[in-house]
Design a protein around this motif. Structure first.
Motif, short mmCIF file in Angstrom:
data_model
loop_
_atom_site.label_atom_id
_atom_site.label_comp_id
_atom_site.label_asym_id
_atom_site.label_seq_id
_atom_site.Cartn_x
_atom_site.Cartn_y
_atom_site.Cartn_z
N PRO A 1 0.82 -1.22 0.00
CA PRO A 1 0.00 0.00 0.00
C PRO A 1 0.85 1.26 0.00
CG PRO A 1 0.11 -0.90 2.20
CD PRO A 1 0.86 -1.85 1.31
N PRO A 2 0.29 2.35 -0.50
CA PRO A 2 0.99 3.63 -0.35
C PRO A 2 0.99 4.03 1.12
CG PRO A 2 -1.08 3.90 -1.58
CD PRO A 2 -0.95 2.47 -1.23
N LYS A 3 1.92 4.87 1.49
CA LYS A 3 2.03 5.28 2.89
C LYS A 3 0.73 5.89 3.38
CE LYS A 3 4.95 7.78 6.05
NZ LYS A 3 6.18 8.52 6.22
N GLY A 4 0.27 5.41 4.53
CA GLY A 4 -0.92 5.94 5.14
C GLY A 4 -2.23 5.35 4.65
N ARG A 5 -2.16 4.34 3.78
CA ARG A 5 -3.39 3.72 3.27
C ARG A 5 -3.45 2.25 3.64
NH1 ARG A 5 -4.67 5.78 -2.81
NH2 ARG A 5 -5.17 7.92 -2.24
N LYS A 6 -4.68 1.77 3.74
CA LYS A 6 -4.93 0.36 4.01
C LYS A 6 -6.18 -0.03 3.25
CE LYS A 6 -4.56 -1.06 8.21
NZ LYS A 6 -4.78 -1.36 9.63
N ALA A 7 -6.11 -1.13 2.52
CA ALA A 7 -7.29 -1.64 1.82
C ALA A 7 -8.10 -2.50 2.78
CB ALA A 7 -6.88 -2.46 0.61
N VAL A 8 -9.39 -2.25 2.83
CA VAL A 8 -10.30 -3.01 3.69
C VAL A 8 -11.45 -3.50 2.82
CG1 VAL A 8 -11.82 -2.91 5.69
CG2 VAL A 8 -9.70 -1.60 5.68
N PHE A 9 -11.75 -4.76 2.92
CA PHE A 9 -12.83 -5.35 2.14
C PHE A 9 -13.94 -5.80 3.08
CE2 PHE A 9 -8.94 -5.96 -0.20
CZ PHE A 9 -9.29 -5.53 -1.46
N VAL A 10 -15.15 -5.44 2.74
CA VAL A 10 -16.31 -5.92 3.47
C VAL A 10 -17.27 -6.52 2.44
CG1 VAL A 10 -16.12 -4.29 5.38
CG2 VAL A 10 -17.39 -3.64 3.37
N GLY A 11 -17.81 -7.64 2.76
CA GLY A 11 -18.73 -8.26 1.81
C GLY A 11 -18.10 -9.47 1.13
N ASP A 12 -18.63 -9.78 -0.03
CA ASP A 12 -18.24 -10.99 -0.75
C ASP A 12 -16.95 -10.79 -1.53
OD1 ASP A 12 -20.59 -12.16 0.12
OD2 ASP A 12 -21.71 -11.40 -1.59
N LEU A 13 -16.00 -11.68 -1.30
CA LEU A 13 -14.75 -11.64 -2.05
C LEU A 13 -14.77 -12.59 -3.24
CD1 LEU A 13 -11.97 -11.54 0.69
CD2 LEU A 13 -12.49 -9.80 -1.00
N VAL A 14 -15.29 -13.77 -3.04
CA VAL A 14 -15.10 -14.79 -4.06
C VAL A 14 -16.36 -15.60 -4.38
CG1 VAL A 14 -12.65 -15.04 -3.57
CG2 VAL A 14 -14.28 -16.42 -2.33
N ASP A 15 -17.52 -15.06 -4.16
CA ASP A 15 -18.72 -15.87 -4.37
C ASP A 15 -19.06 -16.09 -5.83
OD1 ASP A 15 -19.56 -13.25 -4.76
OD2 ASP A 15 -21.57 -13.66 -4.04
N ARG A 16 -18.46 -15.32 -6.73
CA ARG A 16 -18.69 -15.50 -8.17
C ARG A 16 -17.54 -14.84 -8.91
NH1 ARG A 16 -23.40 -12.90 -6.51
NH2 ARG A 16 -22.98 -10.75 -6.09
N GLY A 17 -17.56 -14.89 -10.21
CA GLY A 17 -16.51 -14.27 -11.00
C GLY A 17 -15.61 -15.30 -11.65
N ARG A 18 -15.00 -14.90 -12.74
CA ARG A 18 -14.22 -15.85 -13.51
C ARG A 18 -12.88 -16.20 -12.89
NH1 ARG A 18 -11.10 -12.14 -15.50
NH2 ARG A 18 -11.90 -10.21 -16.32
N THR A 19 -12.37 -15.41 -11.96
CA THR A 19 -11.08 -15.72 -11.34
C THR A 19 -11.22 -15.90 -9.82
OG1 THR A 19 -10.59 -13.35 -11.21
CG2 THR A 19 -9.72 -14.54 -13.11
N ARG A 20 -12.33 -16.48 -9.39
CA ARG A 20 -12.57 -16.61 -7.95
C ARG A 20 -11.55 -17.51 -7.26
NH1 ARG A 20 -16.62 -18.93 -10.69
NH2 ARG A 20 -16.94 -21.17 -10.49
#
Length: 52
Positions: free
Chosen positions: A27-46
């Protein structure tokens, strides 16, 4: 994210995150990625999303 790994990596790159071929993300300084919800329930590269 919904199993769309390439799209996620593209978006993170636009936001200043560095992504590597081994799927690591710096990450760039001072940033953090946060995920809420579905990450892999569908999609071609799950399966790749699970590995990430």
């Amino acid at each position: 994210m919904h199993g769309c790994l390439e799209e996620l990596r593209d978006l993170l790159g636009k936001l200043g995150y560095e992504t590597a071929d081994n799927l690591s993300v710096t990450p760039p300084k001072g940033r953090k990625a946060v995920f809420v919800g579905d990450l892999v329930d569908r999609g071609r590269t799950r399966r790749a999303c699970c590995a990430w």
